[in-house]
Design an enzyme around this catalytic site. Structure first.
Site, PDB file in Angstrom:
ATOM      1  N   ASP A  23       3.469  19.748   1.474  1.00 31.09           N
ATOM      2  CA  ASP A  23       4.529  20.354   1.584  1.00 31.09           C
ATOM      3  C   ASP A  23       5.417  21.133   0.464  1.00 31.09           C
ATOM      4  O   ASP A  23       6.088  21.380   1.329  1.00 31.09           O
ATOM      5  CB  ASP A  23       5.552  19.092   1.164  1.00 31.09           C
ATOM      6  CG  ASP A  23       4.941  17.645   1.628  1.00 31.09           C
ATOM      7  OD1 ASP A  23       3.564  16.997   1.624  1.00 31.09           O
ATOM      8  OD2 ASP A  23       5.612  17.264   2.946  1.00 31.09           O
ATOM      9  N   ARG A  58       8.837  12.003   9.495  1.00 28.07           N
ATOM     10  CA  ARG A  58       8.298  12.967   7.881  1.00 28.07           C
ATOM     11  C   ARG A  58       6.941  13.345   9.052  1.00 28.07           C
ATOM     12  O   ARG A  58       6.482  13.953   9.585  1.00 28.07           O
ATOM     13  CB  ARG A  58       8.137  11.800   7.504  1.00 28.07           C
ATOM     14  CG  ARG A  58       7.687  10.366   8.119  1.00 28.07           C
ATOM     15  CD  ARG A  58       6.596  10.341   8.446  1.00 28.07           C
ATOM     16  NE  ARG A  58       5.451  10.884   7.575  1.00 28.07           N
ATOM     17  CZ  ARG A  58       4.183  11.412   8.141  1.00 28.07           C
ATOM     18  NH1 ARG A  58       4.269  10.994   9.464  1.00 28.07           N
ATOM     19  NH2 ARG A  58       3.169  11.844   7.072  1.00 28.07           N
ATOM     20  N   GLY A  59       6.554  14.290   7.164  1.00 34.24           N
ATOM     21  CA  GLY A  59       5.649  15.137   7.300  1.00 34.24           C
ATOM     22  C   GLY A  59       6.035  16.442   7.269  1.00 34.24           C
ATOM     23  O   GLY A  59       6.902  16.916   8.293  1.00 34.24           O
ATOM     24  N   ARG A  61      15.638  16.270   2.733  1.00 32.12           N
ATOM     25  CA  ARG A  61      14.642  15.629   1.534  1.00 32.12           C
ATOM     26  C   ARG A  61      14.578  16.901   0.424  1.00 32.12           C
ATOM     27  O   ARG A  61      14.216  18.712   1.757  1.00 32.12           O
ATOM     28  CB  ARG A  61      13.534  15.463   2.590  1.00 32.12           C
ATOM     29  CG  ARG A  61      13.838  13.651   2.601  1.00 32.12           C
ATOM     30  CD  ARG A  61      12.157  13.106   3.474  1.00 32.12           C
ATOM     31  NE  ARG A  61      11.621  12.249   2.741  1.00 32.12           N
ATOM     32  CZ  ARG A  61       9.519  12.193   2.568  1.00 32.12           C
ATOM     33  NH1 ARG A  61      10.094  12.463   4.034  1.00 32.12           N
ATOM     34  NH2 ARG A  61       9.663  12.229   1.906  1.00 32.12           N
ATOM     35  N   ASN A 102       1.893  17.665  -2.202  1.00 26.51           N
ATOM     36  CA  ASN A 102       1.444  16.788  -0.777  1.00 26.51           C
ATOM     37  C   ASN A 102       1.881  15.869  -2.018  1.00 26.51           C
ATOM     38  O   ASN A 102       2.145  15.308  -3.157  1.00 26.51           O
ATOM     39  CB  ASN A 102       0.430  16.996  -0.801  1.00 26.51           C
ATOM     40  CG  ASN A 102      -0.095  16.555   0.818  1.00 26.51           C
ATOM     41  OD1 ASN A 102       0.566  16.191   1.167  1.00 26.51           O
ATOM     42  ND2 ASN A 102      -1.083  15.631   0.702  1.00 26.51           N
ATOM     43  N   LYS A 103       1.754  14.904  -0.616  1.00 25.79           N
ATOM     44  CA  LYS A 103       1.610  12.760  -0.739  1.00 25.79           C
ATOM     45  C   LYS A 103       1.319  12.242  -2.221  1.00 25.79           C
ATOM     46  O   LYS A 103       0.024  12.720  -2.418  1.00 25.79           O
ATOM     47  CB  LYS A 103       1.076  12.222   0.146  1.00 25.79           C
ATOM     48  CG  LYS A 103       1.306  10.968   0.262  1.00 25.79           C
ATOM     49  CD  LYS A 103       3.582  10.342  -0.056  1.00 25.79           C
ATOM     50  CE  LYS A 103       4.135  11.040   1.154  1.00 25.79           C
ATOM     51  NZ  LYS A 103       5.200  10.913   0.786  1.00 25.79           N
ATOM     52  N   GLN A 156       1.448   6.024   5.285  1.00 21.88           N
ATOM     53  CA  GLN A 156       1.637   6.449   6.140  1.00 21.88           C
ATOM     54  C   GLN A 156       0.238   6.948   6.462  1.00 21.88           C
ATOM     55  O   GLN A 156      -0.194   6.665   7.608  1.00 21.88           O
ATOM     56  CB  GLN A 156       1.978   7.903   5.524  1.00 21.88           C
ATOM     57  CG  GLN A 156       3.012   7.770   5.552  1.00 21.88           C
ATOM     58  CD  GLN A 156       3.840   8.260   3.728  1.00 21.88           C
ATOM     59  OE1 GLN A 156       2.813   7.353   3.260  1.00 21.88           O
ATOM     60  NE2 GLN A 156       4.509   9.171   3.624  1.00 21.88           N
TER      61      GLN A 156
HETATM   62  O1  MRU Z   1       6.878  11.793   2.614  1.00 23.34           O
HETATM   63  P1  MRU Z   1       6.115  11.958   3.770  1.00 23.34           P
HETATM   64  O2  MRU Z   1       5.107  11.179   5.259  1.00 23.34           O
HETATM   65  O3  MRU Z   1       6.958  13.363   4.300  1.00 23.34           O
HETATM   66  O4  MRU Z   1       4.514  13.655   2.961  1.00 23.34           O
HETATM   67  C1  MRU Z   1       4.505  13.798   3.953  1.00 23.34           C
HETATM   68  C2  MRU Z   1       2.933  14.901   3.102  1.00 23.34           C
HETATM   69  O5  MRU Z   1       3.094  14.676   2.672  1.00 23.34           O
HETATM   70  C3  MRU Z   1       2.272  15.453   4.596  1.00 23.34           C
HETATM   71  O6  MRU Z   1       0.849  15.299   3.634  1.00 23.34           O
HETATM   72  C4  MRU Z   1       2.433  16.849   4.415  1.00 23.34           C
HETATM   73  O7  MRU Z   1       4.078  16.768   4.710  1.00 23.34           O
HETATM   74  C5  MRU Z   1       1.513  17.299   5.385  1.00 23.34           C
HETATM   75  S1  MRU Z   1       1.770  17.115   7.081  1.00 23.34           S
HETATM   76  C6  MRU Z   1       1.884  17.819   8.054  1.00 23.34           C
END
Ligand code: MRU
Length: 346
Positions: free
Chosen positions: A238, A47-48, A90, A248-249, A197
């Site tokens: 994201d 993820r990320g 995703r 973002n998250k 995370q």
């Molecule tokens: O759901 P995830 O864990 O994929 O979400 C990740 C995030 O929101 C990160 O902040 C984002 O992808 C940047 S990672 C360098």
């Protein structure tokens, strides 16, 4: 320095550190075909945003590895279908669509070549995506480090480190850089419910590298900000729209509101591959909603009553007016974002 190998293609297989299990178990998930990759992205083995993009690149390589053994006339239709499935694994992180588009272009530009040859070219391209991401992260880290004062206390959200990228990280990359340039920084890491995370992955990375830090429940962030304990907030992204609105998250938007209320600088750290040059504002960003189990259960254990309804968006959008700057590998972009983001397009 981090010993983490998040994504590794070896012996015709893709090896991913299984982020669903860290830090309790350090195990690897092996993808033998593109369907394994599709699953790994959807189920968040990996993820990320940048890590998802780089992984998808190898998903395309695995598809080519499988289909080049069949009839040439079927190869391109099967590849189209595989790329489409990977693209949909995703919805929010645009790095995924960016990587698939890049691999698609390679297929199109080389369509008259032998299938073995196309496979090799695709493999080289996926390797390039991985390598470029690390280089990009180092550049962002260096730009970002310029805004970190000596002795700064930095708050971060989710995981944006070596695990979320091909290596080094985005927001956590800036934190690494500041730490290694002896700035005596201190980090507060949000645990980041519901997938934790921050608690599982960022805390693990910080601990591995002995970066002074404390883990907090997400709910503690506002109190720290109000009490003047935070000098700077650094988060990843994201998907960024042309006007600077940033997905973002989930929880990032809330942090940005509190940061603005108490005049704490709030920065996004993201490569230009996270900018969606096709959308004007954050309203156009598709926000993923994930399973209710992520909220009703903690690490597989039920904590909420059976039958309760759940709302579980995985991301939120921070409006551009809450953002002091976007730290990219091409420099720091500031308001007016609408004018300045287009300037960094290749
Ligand atoms: O759901 P995830 O864990 O994929 O979400 C990740 C995030 O929101 C990160 O902040 C984002 O992808 C940047 S990672 C360098």
């Amino acid at each position: 320095m981090a010993r983490i190998n998040t994504i590794e293609f070896k012996d015709n297989k893709l090896r991913l550190i299984d982020q669903r299990k860290l830090p309790v178990e350090e195990t690897y998930f092996i993808c033998e075909n593109y369907k394994d990759v599709e699953f790994a992205i959807r189920d968040m083995v990996v993820r990320g945003a940048p890590a998802i993009g780089a992984t998808a690149g190898y998903g395309v390589v695995l598809a080519a590895q499988e289909f080049k053994e069949g009839q040439r006339e079927d190869f391109f239709t099967k590849m189209d279908d595989a790329l489409d499935k990977l693209n949909k694994s995703r919805p929010t992180a645009v790095n995924l669509m960016w990587a698939i588009k890049r691999m698609k272009r390679i297929i199109r530009d080389n369509k008259d070549k032998e299938l073995d040859n196309i496979y090799n070219i695709l493999k080289d391209e996926a390797d390039k995506i991985l390598k470029e991401d690390i280089e990009t992260n180092k550049k962002m880290a260096s730009f970002g480090n310029e805004i970190v004062e000596k002795g700064a206390t930095i708050l971060t959200h989710c995981n944006t480190g070596a695990l979320a990228t091909a290596g080094y990280g985005t927001a956590l990359g800036v934190i690494r850089e500041a730490h290694y340039s002896n700035k005596n920084i201190f980090v507060y890491a949000d645990e980041t419910r519901p997938r934790l995370q921050g608690g599982r992955l960022t805390a693990w990375e910080l601990k591995e590298e002995r970066i002074p830090a404390k883990l907090i429940a997400d709910n503690a962030a506002a109190t720290l900000i109000r009490d003047g304990k935070i000098d700077l907030i650094l988060v990843g992204a994201d998907r960024i729209a042309l006007n600077g609105d940033t997905a973002n998250k989930i929880g990032t938007f809330m942090l940005s509101v509190v940061a603005k209320a108490y005049s704490v600088p709030f920065y996004i750290v993201a490569p230009t591959t996270t900018i969606d040059f096709d959308i004007e504002t954050g309203e156009e960003i598709d926000i993923e909603e994930r399973s209710s189990d992520e909220v009703t259960h903690v690490m597989g254990n039920r904590v909420a009553p059976e039958g309760i309804e759940v709302y579980n968006p995985a991301f939120d959008v921070t409006p551009n007016e809450n953002i002091a700057g976007i730290i990219t590998e091409k420099g720091i972009v500031r308001a007016p974002f609408k004018e300045n983001i287009v300037k960094i397009k290749e």
